[in-house]
Scaffold this active site. Sequence first.
Site, short mmCIF file in Angstrom:
data_model
loop_
_atom_site.label_atom_id
_atom_site.label_comp_id
_atom_site.label_asym_id
_atom_site.label_seq_id
_atom_site.Cartn_x
_atom_site.Cartn_y
_atom_site.Cartn_z
N HIS A 129 1.48 31.03 -31.85
CA HIS A 129 2.63 30.63 -31.04
C HIS A 129 3.87 31.50 -31.27
CE1 HIS A 129 4.44 26.81 -29.01
NE2 HIS A 129 5.04 27.91 -28.58
N ASP B 88 -1.75 25.08 -19.89
CA ASP B 88 -1.15 25.64 -21.10
C ASP B 88 -0.51 24.52 -21.93
OD1 ASP B 88 -0.03 28.24 -22.50
OD2 ASP B 88 1.63 26.79 -22.41
N LYS C 117 -1.98 26.57 -28.84
CA LYS C 117 -1.34 27.54 -29.74
C LYS C 117 -1.28 27.06 -31.18
CE LYS C 117 1.50 28.55 -25.72
NZ LYS C 117 1.93 27.30 -25.07
N TYR D 210 3.71 20.70 -28.65
CA TYR D 210 4.16 19.97 -27.45
C TYR D 210 3.79 18.48 -27.55
CZ TYR D 210 4.43 24.67 -25.31
OH TYR D 210 4.70 25.99 -25.04
P1 NDP Z 1 9.65 26.68 -16.09
O1 NDP Z 1 10.32 27.94 -15.71
O2 NDP Z 1 8.24 26.46 -15.73
O3 NDP Z 1 10.57 25.50 -15.53
C1 NDP Z 1 10.20 24.15 -15.61
C2 NDP Z 1 11.32 23.33 -14.96
O4 NDP Z 1 11.43 23.70 -13.58
C3 NDP Z 1 11.07 21.84 -14.98
O5 NDP Z 1 12.33 21.25 -15.20
C4 NDP Z 1 10.58 21.52 -13.58
O6 NDP Z 1 10.99 20.22 -13.20
C5 NDP Z 1 11.29 22.56 -12.73
N1 NDP Z 1 10.49 23.01 -11.58
C6 NDP Z 1 9.16 23.28 -11.55
N2 NDP Z 1 8.77 23.73 -10.34
C7 NDP Z 1 9.90 23.75 -9.57
C8 NDP Z 1 10.14 24.13 -8.23
N3 NDP Z 1 9.16 24.56 -7.44
N4 NDP Z 1 11.41 24.04 -7.76
C9 NDP Z 1 12.41 23.60 -8.57
N5 NDP Z 1 12.24 23.23 -9.86
C10 NDP Z 1 10.99 23.32 -10.36
O7 NDP Z 1 9.88 26.50 -17.66
P2 NDP Z 1 9.05 26.19 -18.98
O8 NDP Z 1 9.93 26.60 -20.10
O9 NDP Z 1 8.53 24.81 -18.96
O10 NDP Z 1 7.85 27.24 -18.96
C11 NDP Z 1 6.58 26.97 -18.42
C12 NDP Z 1 5.54 26.72 -19.49
O11 NDP Z 1 5.42 27.85 -20.35
C13 NDP Z 1 5.86 25.59 -20.47
O12 NDP Z 1 5.77 24.33 -19.91
C14 NDP Z 1 4.90 25.89 -21.58
O13 NDP Z 1 3.59 25.49 -21.23
C15 NDP Z 1 5.03 27.42 -21.66
N6 NDP Z 1 6.08 27.84 -22.63
C16 NDP Z 1 5.65 28.57 -23.74
C17 NDP Z 1 6.54 28.96 -24.70
C18 NDP Z 1 6.06 29.73 -25.88
O14 NDP Z 1 6.79 29.82 -26.88
N7 NDP Z 1 4.87 30.29 -25.83
C19 NDP Z 1 7.99 28.65 -24.62
C20 NDP Z 1 8.35 27.97 -23.38
C21 NDP Z 1 7.42 27.59 -22.45
P3 NDP Z 1 10.01 18.94 -13.07
O15 NDP Z 1 9.01 19.00 -14.17
O16 NDP Z 1 10.94 17.80 -13.20
O17 NDP Z 1 9.38 19.03 -11.72
#
Ligand code: NDP
Length: 327
Positions: free
Chosen positions: A114, A47, A81, A52
Amino acid sequence: MATIAYKKMLGGQKMPAIGLGTWMSTDEQELERALNAALEAGYRHIDTATVYFNEELIGRVLSKWISSGKIRREELFITTKLPVAGVHEDRVELFIKKSLEDLQLDYLDLYLIHFPVASNYVGAPITPPDQLKVENNDLLAVWKKMEEQVDAGRTKAIGLSNFNQKQVERILKNCRIPPACLQVELHVSLQQKELVDYCHKNDIVVVAYSPLGNPSYNNFLKTVGQDGKELPNNLQNPVVKSIANKYNKSPGQVLLRFLIERNIVPIPKSVTPKRIEENLNVFDFSLDLEDMEKLRELDRGEIARICDFAFFPPLKNAPEYPFSSQL
Ligand code: NDP
């Protein structure tokens, strides 16, 4: 390699039931390592989004995998998006073509609007908040242009993101090609039952963003000059932790499995290879009814919303602002 389930979409396509999120992944080395780790582990669904600013890098990595014969294009499921700057009937084609060029792809698997708001915003800090303008563009005309992208073969499927139920309904009632997917914020503290049920009733696949409750959101707010806010601490929640112990899984795996049990596709983001692999290993256990109920009780509703997009101040007043408007 983990075995992943698939979700059938309107139009007959199959979406892998988990994907890799890539928001806030712009460090080239870090993201390249993450994508390689994800593809090695078995992720096939990625995604991204124009805003981004990582489509070019993702394109380079995918192109290496495809040209080396390690993966076939048809095995991948790539979502990107249309940014708010493209939410205009004259700009959809321009933006999808640019995404395809940057991703080095002939077609997308899924192209989402988006956000149901049109504006001159091209990304923070590129557009300073005091210069942001909201445009009153017709979302139905924009959807028509989205449909034309399917006709032209630029994307297999089209869908919506951050639309509320009324906004989805308006598209559904006035479309030729119905939205195949709605991507919204969904996690154990913000379960959005009514919206999810509505989508499922209409055969719209629901994709959960921030499925873990994005623990790094406050770091992002600082980069755009905003103050932090109280975040739901899903990964540290004692109920989640005790369920994780029971199944010998991590809290993150329980949070993702909870969504999968609800027929929702999570797209957890991580740039940490160990977590990338951990997040994928959620298809070898299931949660029993009692644990599902305990997790359902953790729903705090709107108060737990992380991504309220308050970092685009003028958009809060836009008539189409998704979380307050009933348009
Ligand atoms: P997430 O809920 O996926 O959280 C991501 C965070 O959690 C990062 O800091 C990561 O750290 C940490 N993490 C990941 N796996 C673990 C684990 N197993 N244990 C502990 N910590 C963990 O949040 P996002 O907001 O990034 O959502 C996911 C995706 O959704 C986005 O990346 C994007 O692609 C999409 N999105 C879409 C939006 C929209 O408007 N359509 C808005 C927001 C997100 P690290 O990377 O350091 O490992």
